[in-house]
Write a protein that holds these residues in place. Structure first.
Motif, PDB file in Angstrom:
ATOM      1  N   PHE A 183      37.489  38.617  33.058  1.00 51.59           N
ATOM      2  CA  PHE A 183      38.738  39.349  32.823  1.00 51.59           C
ATOM      3  C   PHE A 183      38.533  40.319  31.665  1.00 51.59           C
ATOM      4  O   PHE A 183      37.979  39.955  30.624  1.00 51.59           O
ATOM      5  N   GLU A 186      42.622  42.918  26.871  1.00 50.01           N
ATOM      6  CA  GLU A 186      42.740  41.765  26.030  1.00 50.01           C
ATOM      7  C   GLU A 186      43.344  40.660  26.857  1.00 50.01           C
ATOM      8  O   GLU A 186      44.463  40.792  27.376  1.00 50.01           O
ATOM      9  N   ASN A 187      42.632  39.549  26.991  1.00 50.69           N
ATOM     10  CA  ASN A 187      43.091  38.470  27.850  1.00 50.69           C
ATOM     11  C   ASN A 187      42.585  37.124  27.334  1.00 50.69           C
ATOM     12  O   ASN A 187      41.503  37.041  26.771  1.00 50.69           O
ATOM     13  N   HIS A 205      46.147  33.902  34.069  1.00 48.99           N
ATOM     14  CA  HIS A 205      45.598  34.571  32.889  1.00 48.99           C
ATOM     15  C   HIS A 205      46.746  35.076  32.030  1.00 48.99           C
ATOM     16  O   HIS A 205      47.890  35.101  32.453  1.00 48.99           O
ATOM     17  N   PRO A 207      47.389  38.259  29.680  1.00 49.68           N
ATOM     18  CA  PRO A 207      47.068  39.495  28.973  1.00 49.68           C
ATOM     19  C   PRO A 207      47.874  39.610  27.680  1.00 49.68           C
ATOM     20  O   PRO A 207      49.005  39.128  27.612  1.00 49.68           O
ATOM     21  N   TRP A 218      50.176  35.634  33.865  1.00 52.31           N
ATOM     22  CA  TRP A 218      49.955  36.365  35.114  1.00 52.31           C
ATOM     23  C   TRP A 218      49.046  35.520  36.008  1.00 52.31           C
ATOM     24  O   TRP A 218      48.440  34.545  35.564  1.00 52.31           O
ATOM     25  N   TRP A 228      38.364  39.724  40.078  1.00 54.27           N
ATOM     26  CA  TRP A 228      39.758  39.290  40.188  1.00 54.27           C
ATOM     27  C   TRP A 228      40.679  40.470  40.412  1.00 54.27           C
ATOM     28  O   TRP A 228      40.522  41.516  39.797  1.00 54.27           O
ATOM     29  N   HIS A 231      46.800  41.299  40.736  1.00 54.73           N
ATOM     30  CA  HIS A 231      47.419  40.744  39.525  1.00 54.73           C
ATOM     31  C   HIS A 231      48.940  40.767  39.635  1.00 54.73           C
ATOM     32  O   HIS A 231      49.513  41.805  39.939  1.00 54.73           O
ATOM     33  N   ARG A 232      49.535  39.613  39.391  1.00 52.30           N
ATOM     34  CA  ARG A 232      50.999  39.538  39.433  1.00 52.30           C
ATOM     35  C   ARG A 232      51.545  38.757  38.246  1.00 52.30           C
ATOM     36  O   ARG A 232      50.927  37.795  37.791  1.00 52.30           O
ATOM     37  N   HIS A 233      52.694  39.176  37.810  1.00 49.02           N
ATOM     38  CA  HIS A 233      53.399  38.491  36.731  1.00 49.02           C
ATOM     39  C   HIS A 233      53.960  37.188  37.292  1.00 49.02           C
ATOM     40  O   HIS A 233      54.655  37.175  38.304  1.00 49.02           O
TER      41      HIS A 233
ATOM     42  N   TYR B 134      56.703  46.318  39.425  1.00 46.72           N
ATOM     43  CA  TYR B 134      55.710  46.750  38.443  1.00 46.72           C
ATOM     44  C   TYR B 134      55.814  48.247  38.152  1.00 46.72           C
ATOM     45  O   TYR B 134      55.039  48.784  37.371  1.00 46.72           O
ATOM     46  N   MET B 161      57.150  44.824  32.224  1.00 42.96           N
ATOM     47  CA  MET B 161      56.137  43.768  32.221  1.00 42.96           C
ATOM     48  C   MET B 161      54.786  44.265  31.727  1.00 42.96           C
ATOM     49  O   MET B 161      53.880  43.466  31.486  1.00 42.96           O
ATOM     50  N   ASN B 181      48.132  45.428  42.444  1.00 35.56           N
ATOM     51  CA  ASN B 181      47.639  45.775  41.109  1.00 35.56           C
ATOM     52  C   ASN B 181      46.166  45.398  41.047  1.00 35.56           C
ATOM     53  O   ASN B 181      45.816  44.218  41.150  1.00 35.56           O
ATOM     54  N   PRO B 185      47.441  44.474  33.305  1.00 35.92           N
ATOM     55  CA  PRO B 185      47.835  45.248  32.129  1.00 35.92           C
ATOM     56  C   PRO B 185      47.103  44.742  30.893  1.00 35.92           C
ATOM     57  O   PRO B 185      46.654  43.598  30.880  1.00 35.92           O
ATOM     58  N   LEU B 209      44.199  47.789  23.787  1.00 35.89           N
ATOM     59  CA  LEU B 209      44.023  46.482  23.158  1.00 35.89           C
ATOM     60  C   LEU B 209      44.983  46.279  22.003  1.00 35.89           C
ATOM     61  O   LEU B 209      45.274  47.196  21.247  1.00 35.89           O
ATOM     62  N   SER B 227      39.284  43.434  43.929  1.00 33.14           N
ATOM     63  CA  SER B 227      39.021  42.487  42.846  1.00 33.14           C
ATOM     64  C   SER B 227      37.887  43.032  41.999  1.00 33.14           C
ATOM     65  O   SER B 227      36.859  43.463  42.534  1.00 33.14           O
ATOM     66  N   TRP B 228      38.069  42.997  40.676  1.00 27.61           N
ATOM     67  CA  TRP B 228      37.120  43.634  39.767  1.00 27.61           C
ATOM     68  C   TRP B 228      36.645  42.658  38.713  1.00 27.61           C
ATOM     69  O   TRP B 228      37.425  41.886  38.176  1.00 27.61           O
ATOM     70  N   HIS B 231      33.133  42.937  33.626  1.00 27.21           N
ATOM     71  CA  HIS B 231      33.662  43.994  32.763  1.00 27.21           C
ATOM     72  C   HIS B 231      32.731  44.235  31.576  1.00 27.21           C
ATOM     73  O   HIS B 231      32.358  43.295  30.881  1.00 27.21           O
TER      74      HIS B 231
END
Lengths: 355, 355
Positions: A183, A186-187, A205, A207, A218, A228, A231-233, B134, B161, B181, B185, B209, B227-228, B231
């Motif tokens: 990820f 910032e996570n 996760h 963020p 999330w 990954w 992404h959803r809240h 979103y 969010m 997404n 975020p 950040l 999916s990523w 990093h």
């Protein structure tokens, strides 16, 4: 909620851990990931160590140097007007008080092993020590997800480039494969589900957001545990509650008949950390079924209320045996404790409080 | 660097765009993604519109309501002590001046089409208008990556969010599929490479950040575009340079014999935005080969220096024909312009300045 705190609590304290070098002292052995391996309970302790300072006017900051593969020990004078030293955990520049410039301790992961779950022996050497440029300020808060005979350990990788979440895999808790940053920063507080759901892996996760948004949980999915997306809240902080300041996943989600049970941490804006529970749909973990109104565990015992950073219970993993949920949890950013709860009672509280 | 700015610049201004509803005015038509489709040049304009306010003491904030699928228009009094209105683009709460609470305009994506690349006709209706939770504060800064006959359009999805990066795919620029997404975020300036490299997709991204780290460019890989992972930090800001405050990917990376050419934006802490170039290894885009010391394009023309937010050139896409790089770019957060540069000259500058 009936909570059975172990009589031996705290199970592991800084006094039980020898520093990894003689010029350091151990501040904390806490926030451990949990694994069952060859009949033993393993705690992947976050050990925080601080360079000893003889001069009370000097604050030291340990930084892993990738080139030399050694620690550099930076020194700051307490009267240096550029920096703020109010929070003992960090050194901040006065023009950026929201974040930090350096940490005053180095965290890494060390394993404690137990045959009975009560009495632990701490390994002599670190298991995960900073090894690349994303970990120069340390490795924090491991979580362990077992899939088959592979244990995936993810953790916060902290450096001047940001706080990312990285992963290693191991089959023996001796050697490991580095799996990269999974990820982006910032996570923190990444929790990988222990099996695929409808053909996809899932992870919680948390963020940390700069411009807008709260410190909320999330959820994302993955085809391969490395990448990954979607992404959803999932879950937000709640004004006026015990989890009004920030929340984050705690233990690896537990599969139950009622749904995926996640024990998460929530803190007030004053940084009092409790544990709560949320239930996610068994076939679609992106769907919240229930959430406790009240915490399932609050800092009440002396070792939970007092320490390096008091009023903190912070669970990173559980062992479930029938109806018994053994939650190992960090206390006061200092030590490790364990409590047992009834799975049925947690599920009942979720049902009662979500009506 | 020889820059040929089109005589018709600015090519598209707010005056060329009718507001999508009569009680709104268009503030900007800028930062467009670029695509070639059926012999035409398409600009996926970011159109920013503001609710008209008759009362100079009232500031309005448009927020998309997912339930009604309509905009709610919130009203704030300029003398409300809770809020700060100094930055005309946003409403901030005084206790969190680093971020924002609301935006004073709604951005969405509208297409402008041209047969000659100079003269554009703006579609009457939006192409991408907020459609989920979103995107309640808007959709910003699209980039378009063509892979085969599918165009992947990614953009900033802004809501209370957070600021995530979302993606749609289209084959006709009329209908589209929502792809979710793709970056959690807070993240912006995602640029997807137009082909796989050694079996993986790659993307640049720019996390924002909170605790530590700069507004730098990162890179990630993906098996499927959704999916990523893996990093890595790619490119940092540079103290004392034109890109000392923040950087972010600009145009979709251009494949050249020398490597992947990325035209990126960099700004000073005073928010003067220029465009620079960086060259990435053809077989390993995570490796930086060269970077320009000086910008390839700076705000110099009147339409680049003056506007809603002046001193900004912000390229989001190019069309490359032989040695000619046509870069379409947003100017002063207001309008669109285009310039032509020589690909060989850019590569030469990269070689000269990286020695």
């Amino acid at each position: 909620m009936n909570i059975y705190r172990y009589e031996e609590n705290p199970l592991i304290t800084p006094a039980d851990v020898a520093p990894h070098r003689p010029d350091f002292e151990v501040l904390g052995a806490f926030n451990a990931g949990v694994a069952e391996y060859q009949g033993e309970t393993l705690l992947l302790l976050r050990v925080a160590e601080k360079p000893i300072s003889e001069d009370p006017n000097i604050v030291k900051a340990p930084v892993f140097n990738v080139e030399t593969q050694q620690l550099d020990i930076l020194e700051f004078r307490l009267d240096d007007p550029t920096y703020d030293f109010e929070d003992p955990r960090m050194i901040r520049t006065r023009d950026k008080m929201e974040g930090f410039a350096y940490l005053t301790s180095l965290s890494y992961i060390r394993i404690a092993r137990s045959k009975d779950g009560h009495n632990f022996t701490v390994d002599e050497k670190p298991f995960l020590y900073p090894f690349n440029e994303y970990q120069t300020f340390g490795i924090e808060d491991a979580r362990v997800t077992q899939i088959g005979d592979v244990y995936y350990v993810n953790f916060s990788a902290v450096s001047e480039m940001g706080v990312a979440d990285a992963m290693i895999s191991t089959k023996d808790f001796v050697s490991y494969e580095y799996e990269g940053n999974i990820f982006a920063p910032e996570n923190k507080d990444v929790l990988i589900f222990p099996e695929k759901v409808n053909g996809k892996y899932y992870a919680l996760h948390r963020p940390s957001l700069k411009s807008i948004g709260n410190l909320d949980i999330w959820i994302a999915s993955s085809p391969d545990l490395h990448s990954w997306g979607d992404h959803r809240h999932l879950l937000g902080i709640r004004d006026g509650y015990w989890d009004s300041g920030r929340i984050g996943g705690g233990a690896v989600p537990i599969k139950t008949e009622k749904g995926w049970l996640e024990l998460y941490h929530g803190a007030t804006k004053e940084h009092r950390y409790c544990m709560g529970a949320v239930l996610l749909d068994l076939n679609d973990p992106m769907k919240v079924l229930a959430r406790t109104e009240t915490p399932i565990l609050e800092p009440e015992a002396d070792y939970e209320k007092n320490g390096f950073f008091g009023d903190v219970v912070f669970g990173c993993g559980t062992i479930v045996e029938g109806d018994v949920v053994k939650m190992y949890y960090g206390v006061a950013d200092t030590s490790m404790a364990c409590c047992e709860m009834s799975l049925a009672e947690i599920l009942q509280q979720l049902e009662d409080e979500s009506r």
